[in-house]
Design a protein around this motif. Structure first.
Motif, PDB file in Angstrom:
ATOM      1  N   ALA A 152    -100.859  26.587 -44.278  1.00  0.00           N
ATOM      2  CA  ALA A 152    -102.009  27.482 -44.142  1.00  0.00           C
ATOM      3  C   ALA A 152    -101.563  28.853 -43.643  1.00  0.00           C
ATOM      4  O   ALA A 152    -102.039  29.888 -44.133  1.00  0.00           O
ATOM      5  CB  ALA A 152    -103.037  26.878 -43.182  1.00  0.00           C
ATOM      6  N   LEU A 153    -100.624  28.877 -42.686  1.00  0.00           N
ATOM      7  CA  LEU A 153    -100.125  30.153 -42.160  1.00  0.00           C
ATOM      8  C   LEU A 153     -99.358  30.904 -43.247  1.00  0.00           C
ATOM      9  O   LEU A 153     -99.538  32.115 -43.411  1.00  0.00           O
ATOM     10  CB  LEU A 153     -99.230  29.909 -40.940  1.00  0.00           C
ATOM     11  CG  LEU A 153     -98.702  31.142 -40.230  1.00  0.00           C
ATOM     12  CD1 LEU A 153     -99.855  31.993 -39.692  1.00  0.00           C
ATOM     13  CD2 LEU A 153     -97.764  30.769 -39.102  1.00  0.00           C
ATOM     14  N   ILE A 154     -98.543  30.187 -43.990  1.00  0.00           N
ATOM     15  CA  ILE A 154     -97.784  30.827 -45.078  1.00  0.00           C
ATOM     16  C   ILE A 154     -98.758  31.427 -46.097  1.00  0.00           C
ATOM     17  O   ILE A 154     -98.581  32.572 -46.538  1.00  0.00           O
ATOM     18  CB  ILE A 154     -96.817  29.828 -45.742  1.00  0.00           C
ATOM     19  CG1 ILE A 154     -95.667  29.509 -44.773  1.00  0.00           C
ATOM     20  CG2 ILE A 154     -96.256  30.364 -47.049  1.00  0.00           C
ATOM     21  CD1 ILE A 154     -94.771  28.363 -45.227  1.00  0.00           C
TER      22      ILE A 154
ATOM     23  N   LEU B 113     -92.975  37.324 -35.250  1.00  0.00           N
ATOM     24  CA  LEU B 113     -94.379  37.517 -34.870  1.00  0.00           C
ATOM     25  C   LEU B 113     -94.591  37.241 -33.385  1.00  0.00           C
ATOM     26  O   LEU B 113     -95.274  38.004 -32.692  1.00  0.00           O
ATOM     27  CB  LEU B 113     -95.290  36.572 -35.663  1.00  0.00           C
ATOM     28  CG  LEU B 113     -95.735  37.029 -37.033  1.00  0.00           C
ATOM     29  CD1 LEU B 113     -96.585  35.951 -37.676  1.00  0.00           C
ATOM     30  CD2 LEU B 113     -96.508  38.322 -36.944  1.00  0.00           C
ATOM     31  N   THR B 114     -94.016  36.162 -32.914  1.00  0.00           N
ATOM     32  CA  THR B 114     -94.153  35.804 -31.495  1.00  0.00           C
ATOM     33  C   THR B 114     -93.594  36.914 -30.627  1.00  0.00           C
ATOM     34  O   THR B 114     -94.207  37.303 -29.622  1.00  0.00           O
ATOM     35  CB  THR B 114     -93.408  34.478 -31.213  1.00  0.00           C
ATOM     36  OG1 THR B 114     -93.910  33.467 -32.075  1.00  0.00           O
ATOM     37  CG2 THR B 114     -93.579  34.044 -29.772  1.00  0.00           C
TER      38      THR B 114
ATOM     39  N   ASN C  41     -87.975  31.242 -44.775  1.00  0.00           N
ATOM     40  CA  ASN C  41     -87.848  32.146 -43.626  1.00  0.00           C
ATOM     41  C   ASN C  41     -88.981  31.948 -42.615  1.00  0.00           C
ATOM     42  O   ASN C  41     -89.209  32.782 -41.754  1.00  0.00           O
ATOM     43  CB  ASN C  41     -87.792  33.607 -44.087  1.00  0.00           C
ATOM     44  CG  ASN C  41     -89.129  34.099 -44.631  1.00  0.00           C
ATOM     45  OD1 ASN C  41     -90.074  33.338 -44.801  1.00  0.00           O
ATOM     46  ND2 ASN C  41     -89.190  35.395 -44.909  1.00  0.00           N
ATOM     47  N   PHE C  42     -89.693  30.825 -42.739  1.00  0.00           N
ATOM     48  CA  PHE C  42     -90.872  30.569 -41.906  1.00  0.00           C
ATOM     49  C   PHE C  42     -90.552  30.680 -40.420  1.00  0.00           C
ATOM     50  O   PHE C  42     -91.235  31.363 -39.670  1.00  0.00           O
ATOM     51  CB  PHE C  42     -91.440  29.177 -42.223  1.00  0.00           C
ATOM     52  CG  PHE C  42     -92.643  28.822 -41.394  1.00  0.00           C
ATOM     53  CD1 PHE C  42     -93.886  29.381 -41.679  1.00  0.00           C
ATOM     54  CD2 PHE C  42     -92.540  27.945 -40.326  1.00  0.00           C
ATOM     55  CE1 PHE C  42     -94.992  29.062 -40.920  1.00  0.00           C
ATOM     56  CE2 PHE C  42     -93.645  27.631 -39.570  1.00  0.00           C
ATOM     57  CZ  PHE C  42     -94.875  28.181 -39.859  1.00  0.00           C
ATOM     58  N   GLU C  43     -89.485  30.018 -39.973  1.00  0.00           N
ATOM     59  CA  GLU C  43     -89.146  30.003 -38.547  1.00  0.00           C
ATOM     60  C   GLU C  43     -88.801  31.408 -38.053  1.00  0.00           C
ATOM     61  O   GLU C  43     -89.277  31.841 -36.999  1.00  0.00           O
ATOM     62  CB  GLU C  43     -87.987  29.042 -38.285  1.00  0.00           C
ATOM     63  CG  GLU C  43     -87.817  28.718 -36.817  1.00  0.00           C
ATOM     64  CD  GLU C  43     -86.809  27.601 -36.588  1.00  0.00           C
ATOM     65  OE1 GLU C  43     -86.092  27.702 -35.581  1.00  0.00           O
ATOM     66  OE2 GLU C  43     -86.746  26.652 -37.386  1.00  0.00           O
ATOM     67  N   ALA C  44     -87.997  32.146 -38.803  1.00  0.00           N
ATOM     68  CA  ALA C  44     -87.640  33.514 -38.404  1.00  0.00           C
ATOM     69  C   ALA C  44     -88.879  34.399 -38.384  1.00  0.00           C
ATOM     70  O   ALA C  44     -89.050  35.234 -37.480  1.00  0.00           O
ATOM     71  CB  ALA C  44     -86.593  34.082 -39.361  1.00  0.00           C
ATOM     72  N   TYR C  45     -89.764  34.223 -39.367  1.00  0.00           N
ATOM     73  CA  TYR C  45     -91.001  35.004 -39.458  1.00  0.00           C
ATOM     74  C   TYR C  45     -91.874  34.753 -38.222  1.00  0.00           C
ATOM     75  O   TYR C  45     -92.363  35.680 -37.585  1.00  0.00           O
ATOM     76  CB  TYR C  45     -91.748  34.618 -40.738  1.00  0.00           C
ATOM     77  CG  TYR C  45     -92.801  35.611 -41.192  1.00  0.00           C
ATOM     78  CD1 TYR C  45     -92.505  36.579 -42.131  1.00  0.00           C
ATOM     79  CD2 TYR C  45     -94.096  35.553 -40.681  1.00  0.00           C
ATOM     80  CE1 TYR C  45     -93.468  37.469 -42.575  1.00  0.00           C
ATOM     81  CE2 TYR C  45     -95.066  36.448 -41.110  1.00  0.00           C
ATOM     82  CZ  TYR C  45     -94.758  37.404 -42.064  1.00  0.00           C
ATOM     83  OH  TYR C  45     -95.709  38.280 -42.488  1.00  0.00           O
TER      84      TYR C  45
END
Length: 160
Positions: free
Chosen positions: A101-103, A129-130, A121-125
């Motif tokens: 859902a976030l992607i 953001l964090t 690249n989900f984790e790096a993204y």
């Protein structure tokens, strides 16, 4: 030629010894017991054997109770572990759904110096953001502020 290693011979020898012991006991019994002292001595031995047997039986009962309790505890732990595994599987599926859902929500938003969000690249993204949200006091450019606002709006659409 020797029969000492033969199992049948070993049994015969044991039977012979047992027979000798029985004969000795029979001779004592048929010959009568010599004195009251011998009777007392035999009574004491019988009493000690009975006490020893009772103690061993009590110890065995305690051990059996402990074993039963340990088996019950083990079964309970196994059932709890099974429930935990099922709960973990549910949580992992939910996390995968939230990640997708976030992607989907952020597919059109590109962070500075990063490509569009994807599974690769989900984790790096998310880490970027964090970091950006953790440092909101930082003086971001108007484009970055607008980007962060767009991301806030996109993420609001995700229901947990």
């Amino acid at each position: 030629f020797s029969l000492s290693g033969c199992p049948l011979n070993a049994q015969a020898i044991k039977k012979g010894k047992i027979s000798e012991e029985l004969m000795t006991i029979k001779l004592k019994a048929s010959g009568g017991i010599e004195s009251d002292e011998e009777i007392r001595h035999l009574d004491e031995e019988i009493k000690e054997l009975n006490e020893s047997n009772l103690k061993i039986e009590a110890d065995m009962m305690k051990l059996q109770t402990q074993i039963t309790s340990m088996e019950s505890n083990l079964k309970t732990i196994e059932e709890e572990n099974k429930l935990i595994e099922q709960n973990n599987e549910s949580l992992l599926k939910e996390l995968a759904g939230l990640s997708q859902a976030l992607i989907s929500s952020l597919a059109d938003i590109q962070l500075p110096q990063m490509g569009p969000i994807s599974e690769q690249n989900f984790e790096a993204y998310v880490n970027t953001l964090t970091d950006m949200y953790s440092n909101l006091e930082r003086d971001y450019s108007p484009e970055c502020k607008a980007l962060l606002e767009s991301i806030k709006q996109a993420v609001k659409g995700i229901h947990v």
